[in-house]
Design a protein around this motif. Structure first.
Motif, PDB file in Angstrom:
ATOM      1  N   THR A  77       0.845  -1.191   0.000  1.00  0.00           N
ATOM      2  CA  THR A  77       0.000   0.000   0.000  1.00  0.00           C
ATOM      3  C   THR A  77       0.882   1.243   0.000  1.00  0.00           C
ATOM      4  N   SER A  78       0.437   2.238  -0.743  1.00  0.00           N
ATOM      5  CA  SER A  78       1.115   3.538  -0.809  1.00  0.00           C
ATOM      6  C   SER A  78       0.021   4.596  -0.788  1.00  0.00           C
ATOM      7  N   ILE A  79      -0.302   5.066   0.410  1.00  0.00           N
ATOM      8  CA  ILE A  79      -1.452   5.958   0.609  1.00  0.00           C
ATOM      9  C   ILE A  79      -0.965   7.403   0.709  1.00  0.00           C
ATOM     10  N   GLU A  80      -1.326   8.195  -0.303  1.00  0.00           N
ATOM     11  CA  GLU A  80      -0.951   9.618  -0.352  1.00  0.00           C
ATOM     12  C   GLU A  80       0.575   9.787  -0.175  1.00  0.00           C
ATOM     13  N   LEU A  81       1.334   9.038  -0.969  1.00  0.00           N
ATOM     14  CA  LEU A  81       2.792   9.098  -0.886  1.00  0.00           C
ATOM     15  C   LEU A  81       3.441   9.635  -2.148  1.00  0.00           C
ATOM     16  N   PRO A 131       4.859  -7.581  -5.818  1.00  0.00           N
ATOM     17  CA  PRO A 131       3.761  -8.136  -4.998  1.00  0.00           C
ATOM     18  C   PRO A 131       2.594  -8.578  -5.873  1.00  0.00           C
ATOM     19  N   ALA A 132       1.682  -9.330  -5.267  1.00  0.00           N
ATOM     20  CA  ALA A 132       0.492  -9.759  -6.003  1.00  0.00           C
ATOM     21  C   ALA A 132      -0.451  -8.591  -6.274  1.00  0.00           C
ATOM     22  N   ALA A 133      -0.499  -7.610  -5.353  1.00  0.00           N
ATOM     23  CA  ALA A 133      -1.399  -6.458  -5.517  1.00  0.00           C
ATOM     24  C   ALA A 133      -0.760  -5.220  -4.907  1.00  0.00           C
ATOM     25  N   VAL A 134      -1.092  -4.065  -5.489  1.00  0.00           N
ATOM     26  CA  VAL A 134      -0.595  -2.773  -5.006  1.00  0.00           C
ATOM     27  C   VAL A 134      -1.760  -1.801  -4.986  1.00  0.00           C
ATOM     28  N   ILE A 135      -1.898  -1.059  -3.881  1.00  0.00           N
ATOM     29  CA  ILE A 135      -2.912  -0.009  -3.780  1.00  0.00           C
ATOM     30  C   ILE A 135      -2.192   1.325  -3.649  1.00  0.00           C
ATOM     31  N   ILE A 136      -2.440   2.226  -4.595  1.00  0.00           N
ATOM     32  CA  ILE A 136      -1.818   3.552  -4.583  1.00  0.00           C
ATOM     33  C   ILE A 136      -2.915   4.598  -4.618  1.00  0.00           C
ATOM     34  N   SER A 137      -2.882   5.527  -3.660  1.00  0.00           N
ATOM     35  CA  SER A 137      -3.824   6.647  -3.670  1.00  0.00           C
ATOM     36  C   SER A 137      -3.043   7.947  -3.764  1.00  0.00           C
ATOM     37  N   THR A 138      -3.663   8.943  -4.396  1.00  0.00           N
ATOM     38  CA  THR A 138      -3.023  10.249  -4.573  1.00  0.00           C
ATOM     39  C   THR A 138      -4.113  11.296  -4.773  1.00  0.00           C
ATOM     40  N   PRO A 139      -3.871  12.564  -4.444  1.00  0.00           N
ATOM     41  CA  PRO A 139      -4.909  13.587  -4.614  1.00  0.00           C
ATOM     42  C   PRO A 139      -5.354  13.722  -6.068  1.00  0.00           C
ATOM     43  N   ASN A 140      -6.616  14.046  -6.231  1.00  0.00           N
ATOM     44  CA  ASN A 140      -7.184  14.332  -7.550  1.00  0.00           C
ATOM     45  C   ASN A 140      -7.250  15.845  -7.713  1.00  0.00           C
ATOM     46  N   PHE A 155      -9.308   1.525 -11.499  1.00  0.00           N
ATOM     47  CA  PHE A 155      -9.318   2.890 -10.977  1.00  0.00           C
ATOM     48  C   PHE A 155     -10.610   3.151 -10.201  1.00  0.00           C
ATOM     49  N   THR A 156     -10.447   3.738  -9.043  1.00  0.00           N
ATOM     50  CA  THR A 156     -11.580   4.097  -8.196  1.00  0.00           C
ATOM     51  C   THR A 156     -11.138   5.252  -7.300  1.00  0.00           C
ATOM     52  N   GLY A 157     -11.772   5.405  -6.140  1.00  0.00           N
ATOM     53  CA  GLY A 157     -11.378   6.487  -5.245  1.00  0.00           C
ATOM     54  C   GLY A 157     -12.293   6.585  -4.053  1.00  0.00           C
ATOM     55  N   CYS A 161     -12.188  12.767  -4.402  1.00  0.00           N
ATOM     56  CA  CYS A 161     -11.167  13.657  -3.861  1.00  0.00           C
ATOM     57  C   CYS A 161      -9.803  12.959  -3.844  1.00  0.00           C
ATOM     58  N   SER A 162      -9.763  11.686  -3.414  1.00  0.00           N
ATOM     59  CA  SER A 162      -8.545  10.882  -3.491  1.00  0.00           C
ATOM     60  C   SER A 162      -8.768   9.803  -4.540  1.00  0.00           C
ATOM     61  N   GLN A 163      -7.958   9.810  -5.579  1.00  0.00           N
ATOM     62  CA  GLN A 163      -8.081   8.778  -6.601  1.00  0.00           C
ATOM     63  C   GLN A 163      -7.179   7.601  -6.248  1.00  0.00           C
ATOM     64  N   ILE A 164      -7.651   6.408  -6.589  1.00  0.00           N
ATOM     65  CA  ILE A 164      -6.971   5.180  -6.186  1.00  0.00           C
ATOM     66  C   ILE A 164      -6.789   4.277  -7.395  1.00  0.00           C
ATOM     67  N   GLY A 165      -5.605   3.712  -7.486  1.00  0.00           N
ATOM     68  CA  GLY A 165      -5.328   2.686  -8.479  1.00  0.00           C
ATOM     69  C   GLY A 165      -5.007   1.378  -7.780  1.00  0.00           C
TER      70      GLY A 165
END
Length: 417
Positions: free
Chosen positions: A107-111, A133-142, A186-188, A202-206
């Protein structure tokens, strides 16, 4: 500003990760840019995870909060089925350290918005090319959502190096996915009720899913560049010492509980027997007096004599009803001044069967524990019979419960520069 989102935006991001874990049940997770470990403190209660790690460049912020990840008393009373190890590292997400390889979820949340664009390429190589890794969650401001945030001028935080629109984020994510063998969803989180929904979250997520199998690497393991700041292992039933302690505690609790109830029932039966004896003497006296009158009442002797016998029969059936549900080997009994609780009876108590697996293992554990007194044949637990057993009141003893606690981060969003 704190009331703009309900629940607060950072909690919505954490909840997104929690829901992902509930659905996919990863065993190993690392949070890059873990900061004050707020996300890790929530994730640790999901016991399907066996290794939980955090990495951040700022060692001071980790040291300030890392002890909040220590086991609490409930973790010792109710250990999980699987071990849980937590490790916190001080290091850069642009550097490769072999200890962060082999994770199921990253996970990489707002990084990423805190990285220079050149460092972002190295971050991609570390996460997707090195860690795989098998899965990665990345969030960042939109960035498209920024005009809706009250009082915001410029970026949302003074340390942000960039803030992407949805198209910019998706372009970067799809390119990384093609390069390293991942597909992206893609979601958020963070919707503003009543506002223009066309601007997105407000926070977009991949969410990245690996679609190419990991090849066996023959490269050297590499150096240890990170500094281990904190490591703790939670108690679990995989530890034989922990399993024995928990199992014996359950056996001792239920043994005392069964003994108390059995002594109460035995005392009641003895009182009833004494009462029955007096009743029979009274009945005999009454029958003698009735005999004189019955001699004058032909045809009614049979009805009068049947009634006391019916009473006695119904009373005996009620007294024996509970014992009839038990086999001979499950009934408690006295041995001198002690009460013996059969292991076969304890086997049916809550948690005892599930913890021990089979009755032979249960007997072995009890025979090898100094806290438990057993009969010579090993078939029953021996307990002292208190002179006043009512003093041993376990009826209000609380059963262990799986307490879910979470520490709520109170840091507010910093929208302004």
């Amino acid at each position: 500003m704190t009331n703009f989102f309900n629940p607060p935006l950072y909690l919505q991001r954490y909840q997104f990760v929690i829901e992902f874990i509930k659905r996919n049940k990863p065993k190993k997770m690392v949070d890059l840019g873990c900061n004050d470990c707020a996300l890790l403190r929530k994730v640790k209660f999901h016991r399907e995870i066996e290794l939980l790690a955090g990495v951040d460049i700022d060692s001071a912020v980790i040291r300030e909060k890392m002890y909040a990840l220590a086991p609490i008393p409930t973790d010792y009373l109710q250990p999980g089925d699987h071990p849980l190890t937590i490790e916190l590292y001080q290091g850069s997400v642009t550097e490769k350290d072999r200890r962060i390889k082999g994770f199921d979820l990253v996970t990489s949340i707002e990084l990423i918005e805190h990285l220079q664009l050149g460092d972002l390429d190295r971050f991609s190589e570390v996460v997707f090319g090195f860690m795989v890794p098998a899965a990665v969650i990345i969030s960042t401001p939109n960035a498209e959502f920024n005009p809706l945030l009250p009082g915001l001028t410029g970026f949302r935080h003074y340390d942000h190096k960039f803030e992407w629109t949805r198209a910019e984020f998706q372009r970067w994510a799809l390119r990384v996915g093609r390069e390293f063998g991942y597909e992206v969803e893609f979601t958020g989180v963070g919707e503003a009720p009543g506002q223009d929904q066309t601007v997105g979250f407000c926070s977009q997520i991949g969410v990245f899913w690996r679609i190419i199998p990991v090849s066996q690497s023959h490269e050297p393991e590499g150096p240890l560049l990170y500094k281990l700041l904190y490591s703790v292992k939670y108690p679990s039933l995989c530890d034989n010492n922990v399993l024995q302690r928990i199992l014996v505690n359950e056996v001792l609790y239920w043994s005392e509980n069964l003994k108390r109830r059995w002594l109460e029932e035995t005392s009641e039966r003895e009182e009833d027997a004494y009462s029955d004896q007096n009743t029979e003497e009274e009945e005999e006296d009454m029958e003698g007096r009735l005999a004189e009158r019955l001699s004058q009442m032909e045809g009614k002797e049979q009805d009068v004599e049947r009634q006391p016998a019916d009473w006695r029969r119904r009373r005996e059936e009620n007294e024996e009803m509970e014992d009839d549900d038990l086999t001979e080997g499950e009934r408690l009994y006295r041995s001198g001044r002690s009460v013996c609780v059969p292991v076969a009876r304890l086997w049916s108590c809550p948690r005892v069967e599930s913890l021990s697996g089979n009755i032979s293992f249960l007997k072995q554990i009890l025979l090898n524990d100094s806290r438990v007194s057993m009969t010579e044949d090993g078939l029953a637990v021996v307990l002292a019979e208190a002179e006043d057993h009512q003093d041993l009141d376990y009826s209000d003893a609380p059963e262990c419960t799986d307490i879910r606690q979470s520490v709520v981060c109170t840091v507010e969003e910093d929208w302004g520069a």
